[in-house]
Design a protein around this motif. Structure first.
Motif, PDB file in Angstrom:
ATOM      1  N   GLU A  93       0.822  -1.207   0.000  1.00 11.10           N
ATOM      2  CA  GLU A  93       0.000   0.000   0.000  1.00 11.10           C
ATOM      3  C   GLU A  93       0.863   1.267   0.000  1.00 11.10           C
ATOM      4  OE1 GLU A  93      -2.484  -0.446   3.356  1.00 11.10           O
ATOM      5  OE2 GLU A  93      -3.765  -1.982   2.461  1.00 11.10           O
ATOM      6  N   GLN A  94       1.993   1.229   0.745  1.00  8.96           N
ATOM      7  CA  GLN A  94       2.883   2.394   0.777  1.00  8.96           C
ATOM      8  C   GLN A  94       3.509   2.638  -0.596  1.00  8.96           C
ATOM      9  OE1 GLN A  94       3.162   4.477   3.202  1.00  8.96           O
ATOM     10  NE2 GLN A  94       4.622   5.769   2.134  1.00  8.96           N
ATOM     11  N   ILE A  95       3.894   1.527  -1.272  1.00 10.07           N
ATOM     12  CA  ILE A  95       4.450   1.665  -2.623  1.00 10.07           C
ATOM     13  C   ILE A  95       3.430   2.307  -3.547  1.00 10.07           C
ATOM     14  CG2 ILE A  95       5.227   0.341  -4.631  1.00 10.07           C
ATOM     15  CD1 ILE A  95       6.496  -1.653  -2.676  1.00 10.07           C
ATOM     16  N   GLY A  96       2.125   1.870  -3.408  1.00  7.08           N
ATOM     17  CA  GLY A  96       1.091   2.458  -4.236  1.00  7.08           C
ATOM     18  C   GLY A  96       0.936   3.956  -3.995  1.00  7.08           C
ATOM     19  N   LYS A  97       0.993   4.357  -2.707  1.00 12.87           N
ATOM     20  CA  LYS A  97       0.892   5.785  -2.392  1.00 12.87           C
ATOM     21  C   LYS A  97       2.036   6.575  -3.029  1.00 12.87           C
ATOM     22  CE  LYS A  97      -1.423   5.227   2.076  1.00 12.87           C
ATOM     23  NZ  LYS A  97      -1.279   5.442   3.534  1.00 12.87           N
ATOM     24  N   VAL A  98       3.280   6.079  -2.845  1.00 13.14           N
ATOM     25  CA  VAL A  98       4.445   6.775  -3.392  1.00 13.14           C
ATOM     26  C   VAL A  98       4.344   6.871  -4.907  1.00 13.14           C
ATOM     27  CG1 VAL A  98       6.955   6.668  -3.649  1.00 13.14           C
ATOM     28  CG2 VAL A  98       5.901   6.124  -1.448  1.00 13.14           C
ATOM     29  N   PHE A  99       3.883   5.778  -5.529  1.00 12.96           N
ATOM     30  CA  PHE A  99       3.770   5.764  -6.985  1.00 12.96           C
ATOM     31  C   PHE A  99       2.774   6.823  -7.469  1.00 12.96           C
ATOM     32  CE2 PHE A  99       1.822   4.196 -10.898  1.00 12.96           C
ATOM     33  CZ  PHE A  99       2.954   4.052 -11.689  1.00 12.96           C
ATOM     34  N   LEU A 100       1.622   6.927  -6.789  1.00 12.86           N
ATOM     35  CA  LEU A 100       0.631   7.919  -7.180  1.00 12.86           C
ATOM     36  C   LEU A 100       1.164   9.340  -7.001  1.00 12.86           C
ATOM     37  CD1 LEU A 100      -2.628   6.384  -5.676  1.00 12.86           C
ATOM     38  CD2 LEU A 100      -2.019   6.569  -8.088  1.00 12.86           C
ATOM     39  N   GLU A 101       1.893   9.586  -5.888  1.00 17.27           N
ATOM     40  CA  GLU A 101       2.451  10.910  -5.668  1.00 17.27           C
ATOM     41  C   GLU A 101       3.442  11.279  -6.767  1.00 17.27           C
ATOM     42  OE1 GLU A 101       4.089  10.744  -1.786  1.00 17.27           O
ATOM     43  OE2 GLU A 101       2.146  10.706  -0.754  1.00 17.27           O
ATOM     44  N   LYS A 102       4.342  10.342  -7.107  1.00 17.28           N
ATOM     45  CA  LYS A 102       5.319  10.612  -8.173  1.00 17.28           C
ATOM     46  C   LYS A 102       4.637  10.809  -9.511  1.00 17.28           C
ATOM     47  CE  LYS A 102       9.274   8.254  -6.060  1.00 17.28           C
ATOM     48  NZ  LYS A 102      10.274   7.177  -6.216  1.00 17.28           N
ATOM     49  N   LEU A 103       3.550  10.043  -9.739  1.00 20.06           N
ATOM     50  CA  LEU A 103       2.833  10.164 -11.005  1.00 20.06           C
ATOM     51  C   LEU A 103       2.253  11.576 -11.158  1.00 20.06           C
ATOM     52  CD1 LEU A 103       1.679   8.778 -13.553  1.00 20.06           C
ATOM     53  CD2 LEU A 103      -0.306   8.171 -12.177  1.00 20.06           C
ATOM     54  N   HIS A 104       1.661  12.094 -10.091  1.00 23.08           N
ATOM     55  CA  HIS A 104       1.090  13.444 -10.141  1.00 23.08           C
ATOM     56  C   HIS A 104       2.188  14.496 -10.324  1.00 23.08           C
ATOM     57  CE1 HIS A 104      -3.133  12.604  -8.984  1.00 23.08           C
ATOM     58  NE2 HIS A 104      -2.585  11.503  -8.501  1.00 23.08           N
ATOM     59  N   ALA A 105       3.320  14.305  -9.637  1.00 28.15           N
ATOM     60  CA  ALA A 105       4.394  15.296  -9.691  1.00 28.15           C
ATOM     61  C   ALA A 105       5.033  15.367 -11.083  1.00 28.15           C
ATOM     62  CB  ALA A 105       5.449  14.983  -8.644  1.00 28.15           C
ATOM     63  N   ASN A 106       5.122  14.223 -11.749  1.00 24.42           N
ATOM     64  CA  ASN A 106       5.847  14.170 -13.029  1.00 24.42           C
ATOM     65  C   ASN A 106       4.938  14.264 -14.243  1.00 24.42           C
ATOM     66  OD1 ASN A 106       8.254  13.823 -11.606  1.00 24.42           O
ATOM     67  ND2 ASN A 106       8.027  11.588 -11.581  1.00 24.42           N
ATOM     68  N   PHE A 107       3.636  14.488 -14.043  1.00 25.92           N
ATOM     69  CA  PHE A 107       2.731  14.447 -15.184  1.00 25.92           C
ATOM     70  C   PHE A 107       2.992  15.614 -16.146  1.00 25.92           C
ATOM     71  CE2 PHE A 107      -1.307  15.286 -17.321  1.00 25.92           C
ATOM     72  CZ  PHE A 107      -1.571  14.035 -17.840  1.00 25.92           C
ATOM     73  N   SER A 108       3.242  16.829 -15.602  1.00 25.71           N
ATOM     74  CA  SER A 108       3.490  17.993 -16.465  1.00 25.71           C
ATOM     75  C   SER A 108       4.751  17.792 -17.301  1.00 25.71           C
ATOM     76  CB  SER A 108       3.623  19.257 -15.615  1.00 25.71           C
ATOM     77  OG  SER A 108       2.436  19.512 -14.907  1.00 25.71           O
ATOM     78  N   GLY A 109       5.818  17.308 -16.659  1.00 23.84           N
ATOM     79  CA  GLY A 109       7.037  17.033 -17.422  1.00 23.84           C
ATOM     80  C   GLY A 109       6.808  15.993 -18.492  1.00 23.84           C
ATOM     81  N   PHE A 110       5.958  15.023 -18.168  1.00 22.39           N
ATOM     82  CA  PHE A 110       5.644  13.990 -19.159  1.00 22.39           C
ATOM     83  C   PHE A 110       4.959  14.596 -20.381  1.00 22.39           C
ATOM     84  CE2 PHE A 110       2.288  11.206 -20.779  1.00 22.39           C
ATOM     85  CZ  PHE A 110       3.068  10.190 -21.309  1.00 22.39           C
TER      86      PHE A 110
END
Length: 526
Positions: A280-297
């Motif tokens: 569950e913690q990995i899922g949380k971290v993954f979602l946070e990174k996904l939101h942070a890097n979406f603009s750069g993507f």
């Protein structure tokens, strides 16, 4: 799937699906209601799918206050049929509330939705999880709101010695059996098996498969049925001798383990909880990174699209050049196609010649087969005639040997019987004439029989009519006029014939009792 048995693979798949949903809605991401929760859009995308789950037998659902869940739906913008909070609210609902003294309206959510809600909002102080299970009634699959009251006892207990215990209809037979063993303190060294019936008027059923649900085994279709369960305990001699009354003997052993815990107890090991928390913690971290890097993507994606457009224009020029080459190759291919068509015509002619030759050979082969079969049938008929004559000769010889053997065996196999105090002298040959009778089985030599001090064999039956049974075995029939003209004697003799399993004599005596004659030329044959 219960939370305590969910594997890490299942949780990873759930996280991947949630990530795909969030990516589809990423351009309109809102801020989360609290630091531990995803944003409102992500929560809505996840919970909408979980709230639409249908009832499936064996799955768990959790009870919570309907007012709380409606507050959450209005906060997330999820449509609802209830009338709570007609206007959209801007604040989160707070910790989960499962009950309230003055509120009787509750709702239920699937286990996966409950796990997400507890992770995001937590459980209010003083409130405990209320887990229910889905059961397939005859009308449809529904949540089981009431546990059935079972009357449990031992098969050897008096009528007043019983316990009333509540079980879910989806409870495993192995747990019910373990509970009864615990109530009556049955030692672990003694084996046991369970019998049950849906109500007082039903017949006992053996519940020997411990992995099945007791509701399905007894076909229970109501929360108010009061089944009866009886535990049969083996004394340790390997024989089941305490079955319920009016139940045919059954020596099968139960299959499967006993279950100490019921369906609603959480038996998750500590290491499983730790692994699930890490996932569950990995899922949380993954979602946070996904939101942070979406603009750069998005920026990198635009650059990539521009590069791809330049590359496509270069490829278009190359394609024009290759089209010219392709036209020249097309002319050559057409010439080769005409040449191949000519070759195909020649091949088809050759195939036609081969086909006619094949049909001719098949005809010759069929004629040869028919000739061989006629010869074989003639030889088979001659062999059968010779075999029949040989068998007849052998039967005559065997009959002669049998007659002589019977004479010798009668002389050498004299035996004394004590039938209920009446002494009889006969031979083993006479007693074994009916191979399907009990006397033939006793004196066939397969069983060891105990002799009396005077050398006789004792049989505990009435010897008054045994002489008629001996005469029937000696003559192979009952002569007309031998039996007394008394129906009571016929019925007594019929009882003895049934005990000794003399089928022919039983049939004859039955016909006498029911006035059916089997007489032919003065003798009665059976």
């Amino acid at each position: 799937m219960p939370a305590c048995f969910m594997t890490s693979t299942h949780r990873e798949i759930t996280v991947e699906r949630l990530v795909g949903t969030v990516m589809a809605t990423a351009p309109s991401i809102a801020q989360p209601a609290c630091p531990a929760c995803p944003d409102v859009v992500a929560q809505k995308a996840i919970l909408e799918q979980l709230f639409d789950r249908k009832f499936v037998e064996g799955e768990y659902w959790y009870v919570l206050l309907a007012e709380w869940i409606e507050h959450l739906k209005k906060y997330l913008g999820i449509s609802s049929t209830r009338k709570y909070y007609q206007k959209r609210v801007s604040s989160p609902p707070g910790p989960i509330v499962t009950r309230r003294d003055y509120a009787h309206t509750v709702d239920a959510v699937h286990e996966d939705a409950w796990r997400m809600l507890v992770q995001w909002y937590g459980l209010a102080e003083g409130h405990k999880p209320m887990k229910l299970i889905v059961y397939s009634y005859s009308r449809a699959a529904e949540i089981e709101h009431n546990l059935n009251s079972f009357k449990v006892m031992l098969t050897t207990s008096p009528l007043e010695d019983f316990h009333n215990v509540r079980f879910s209809k989806m409870e495993k037979v192995g747990h019910v059996e373990a509970k009864i063993r615990d109530l009556y303190r049955i030692p672990k060294s003694h084996a046991s098996r369970l019998w049950a019936k849906a109500d007082v008027d039903s017949d006992w059923k053996p519940l020997f498969c411990r992995d099945k649900s007791i509701g399905k085994c007894l076909e229970i279709d109501s929360d108010f049925t009061r089944p009866i369960c009886a535990l049969e305990v083996n004394d340790g001699d390997g024989v089941w001798s305490h079955s319920p009354e009016h139940v045919e003997a059954n020596y099968d052993f139960p299959v499967g383990p006993l279950y100490e815990h019921n369906l609603f107890e959480d038996v998750t090991c500590a290491w499983e909880v730790d692994i699930h928390e890490q996932i569950e913690q990995i899922g949380k971290v993954f979602l946070e990174k996904l939101h942070a890097n979406f603009s750069g993507f998005v920026m990198r994606a635009r650059e990539y699209v521009d590069d791809r457009e330049n590359h496509v224009r270069e490829r278009e020029r190359e394609i024009c050049d290759r089209e010219t080459v392709t036209d020249r190759l097309n002319v050559r291919l057409q010439e080769k196609e005409r040449h191949l068509n000519n070759e195909i015509v020649k091949c088809e002619q050759t195939i036609s010649e081969y086909e006619s030759r094949r049909l001719e050979l098949e005809k010759q082969y069929s004629e040869q087969i028919e000739t061989a079969e006629r010869t074989l049938r003639q030889r088979q008929d001659e062999f059968d005639r010779d075999k029949t004559e040989l068998c007849k000769e052998r039967e005559r010889f065997d009959a002669e040997i049998k007659k002589m053997s019977e004479i010798y065996r009668i002389q050498d196999s004299r035996i004394k019987l004590d039938i209920g105090g009446h002494q009889f002298t006969t031979s083993v040959l006479t007693l074994t004439k009916d191979p399907l009778s009990m006397l033939a089985a006793m004196f066939s030599g397969r069983h060891e029989l105990k002799r009396e001090p005077d050398g006789s064999y004792f049989i505990d039956r009435d010897g008054t009519h045994f002489r008629y049974i001996l005469n029937y075995l000696r003559d192979g029939c009952i002569k007309e006029g031998v039996l007394p003209q008394s129906e009571s004697v016929w019925r007594e003799l019929l009882t003895e014939a049934e005990f000794y399993q003399l089928g022919g004599l039983v049939e004859y005596l039955t016909s006498l009792v029911y006035e059916k004659s089997y007489t032919k030329e003065g003798d009665t044959f059976v």
